[in-house]
Design an enzyme around this catalytic site. Structure first.
Site, mmCIF file in Angstrom:
data_model
loop_
_atom_site.group_PDB
_atom_site.id
_atom_site.type_symbol
_atom_site.label_atom_id
_atom_site.label_comp_id
_atom_site.label_asym_id
_atom_site.label_seq_id
_atom_site.Cartn_x
_atom_site.Cartn_y
_atom_site.Cartn_z
ATOM 1 N N HIS A 76 0.846 -1.201 0.000
ATOM 2 C CA HIS A 76 0.000 0.000 0.000
ATOM 3 C C HIS A 76 0.873 1.240 0.000
ATOM 4 C CE1 HIS A 76 -4.117 -1.679 1.525
ATOM 5 N NE2 HIS A 76 -3.588 -2.401 0.555
ATOM 6 N N TYR A 205 -9.211 5.276 7.968
ATOM 7 C CA TYR A 205 -9.294 5.581 9.398
ATOM 8 C C TYR A 205 -10.325 6.699 9.532
ATOM 9 C CZ TYR A 205 -4.814 3.125 10.210
ATOM 10 O OH TYR A 205 -3.801 2.197 10.301
HETATM 11 C C1 PHB Z 1 -5.508 -4.494 11.020
HETATM 12 O O1 PHB Z 1 -5.645 -4.736 9.811
HETATM 13 O O2 PHB Z 1 -5.744 -5.326 11.893
HETATM 14 C C2 PHB Z 1 -5.043 -3.148 11.428
HETATM 15 C C3 PHB Z 1 -4.573 -2.280 10.470
HETATM 16 C C4 PHB Z 1 -4.139 -1.009 10.832
HETATM 17 C C5 PHB Z 1 -4.189 -0.630 12.155
HETATM 18 C C6 PHB Z 1 -4.650 -1.507 13.119
HETATM 19 C C7 PHB Z 1 -5.086 -2.771 12.754
HETATM 20 O O3 PHB Z 1 -3.786 0.622 12.499
#
Ligand code: PHB
Ligand code: RFL
Length: 398
Positions: A76, A205
């Site tokens: 990514h 997010y």
């Molecule tokens: C996850 O895919 O479990 C994951 C990805 C990014 C994060 C936390 C968990 O910041």
């Protein structure tokens, strides 16, 4: 009856830290035995981290276990922040001079390390009961445990405590020899794994007034989603339908339309904590990974920090055996802690920026939105998020 064994290094815990340490030591010709309380299947059943920094990817290559990750992992070069219903892309690649992250589940990475260890015929004892560490303040430490009712003893030069937050190693250190720093957050993450295509090709997010949400993935056919929930929530309260409905509420219109739902294959609630133990070395016992520190998962740093601790520890042990020098092991704790505190700070800051803190009043939410507005409209602001997210280089600040 009792059995006595000997190894240069005793590793407690077969999570990612213990297994990676075993592999790096083996590459350097150092003999290590791993003791794990659970079965291998149990360890593989724990659904945890998903994002690897470049430094971690390089370490897995160095350990000779990167082949499947490069084939199946997803590279990514950006992620999105959803703020007040609008998505903003953080272009990791452009903002960090070409750095990226790898989406590859902790389960897969652990499986690769376990298989490599089994193929090499290296000694691992699963379902080791009552593991106890002894005499690590002297030159002849040893470990005892029970295996199928039989007492075992392992004599060694060093003990690596890779046994996670609830392990026996940190708990065996006299209380006055360490200092612990801790912050517990007033919410948890409810996670759901499903065999459905991810809602977006990059992670999202989301800061919303209903609470934080994260859209992540394990592959193009497996999604991982998280919701901020009160600590008092119980997993039984969250049917799959309730989860999907709440996730939808926290997404933007486009994502709402794209979201494909399906039955969960795993669902759990994890508390969020910042925690650091100082120091990380007590005579001939070293702590690495979650045994020494915990970060809230918002910055995806836990597994990555575990990997870099182990890199520093294997370098120090290699130096000890190759050059009979204690300089590396003497420097281990301070070297690790510097990197750990930087990641702790970022994880705390990013958590504080993205979650709702109901006890802090409406002004806290206004401050967050103003800070995000500043960060996202400033090249410097985006860069500071990006360079911490991809992970600072191992020699940062040296
Ligand atoms: C996850 O895919 O479990 C994951 C990805 C990014 C994060 C936390 C968990 O910041
Ligand atoms: P682990 O993985 O906890 O492994 C420790 C191992 O030690 C064993 N053990 C013992 N063995 C023998 N004797 C004893 N007395 C023992 N006590 C314990 C345990 O059974 C276990 O197998 O620690 P390690 O190797 O340091 O690895 C650290 C990572 O697992 C951890 O940092 C991450 O998973 C943290 N984390 C996340 N990190 C991320 O980067 N991104 C994430 O999305 C993310 N999500 C998570 C997480 C951690 C979670 N936990 C700890 C509940 C989600 C969750 C739910």
């Amino acid at each position: 009856m009792s059995i006595t064994l000997r190894a240069q290094v005793a590793i407690i815990g077969a999570g990612p830290s213990g297994l990676l340490l075993g592999q790096l030591l083996h590459k350097a010709g150092i003999d290590a035995v791993i003791l794990e309380r659970q079965s291998g299947e149990y360890v593989l059943g724990r659904i945890r981290a998903g994002v690897l920094e470049q430094v971690t990817v390089d370490l897995l290559d160095e350990a000779g276990v990167g082949a499947r990750m490069h084939k199946e992992g997803l590279v990514h070069d950006g992620f999105e922040l959803l703020v007040e219903g609008k998505r903003h892309r953080i272009d990791l690649h452009a903002l960090t001079g070409g750095r990226k992250v790898m989406v590859y589940g902790q389960t897969e990475l652990t499986r690769d390390l376990m298989e490599a260890r089994a193929e090499l015929g290296l000694r691992t004892f699963y379902e080791a009961a009552d593991v106890a560490v002894h005499d690590f303040d002297g030159r002849k430490p040893y470990v005892t445990w029970k295996q199928g009712g039989v007492e075992h003893r392992l004599d060694c030069d060093f003990i690596a405590g890779c046994d996670g937050f609830h392990g026996v190693c940190r708990a065996s250190v006299p209380r006055d020899a360490l200092r612990e720093y801790e912050k517990v957050y007033p919410f948890g993450w409810l996670g759901l794994l499903s065999d459905t295509p991810p809602v977006n090709h990059e992670l999202i997010y989301a800061n919303t007034d209903r609470g934080f949400a994260l859209c992540s993935m394990r592959s193009m056919m497996r999604s991982r989603y998280y919701l901020q929930v009160p600590l008092t929530d119980k997993i039984e309260q969250w049917s799959d339908e309730a989860f999907w409905a709440e996730l939808r509420n926290r997404l933007d219109d486009e994502a709402r339309e794209q979201l494909v739902t399906g039955p969960s294959i795993e669902k759990s609630i994890a508390p969020l904590r910042s925690f650091v133990t100082e120091p990380l070395r007590f005579g001939r016992l070293f702590l690495a990974g979650d045994a020494g520190h915990i970060v809230p998962p918002t910055g995806a740093k836990g597994l990555n920090l575990a990997a870099t601790d182990v890199k520093y520890l294997s370098d120090a042990l290699v130096e000890y055996y190759a050059e009979t020098s204690e300089a590396g092991i003497d420097a281990y704790s301070a070297r690790c802690l510097r990197r750990i505190w930087r990641a702790e700070r970022f994880s705390w800051w990013f958590t504080t920026l993205m979650h709702q803190f109901p006890d802090e009043g409406a002004i806290a939410g206004k401050f967050q939105i103003a800070e995000l507005d500043y960060l996202l409209n400033s090249e410097h602001g985006r860069r500071t998020i990006a360079e911490n997210y991809v992970g600072l280089p191992l020699d940062f600040g040296d």
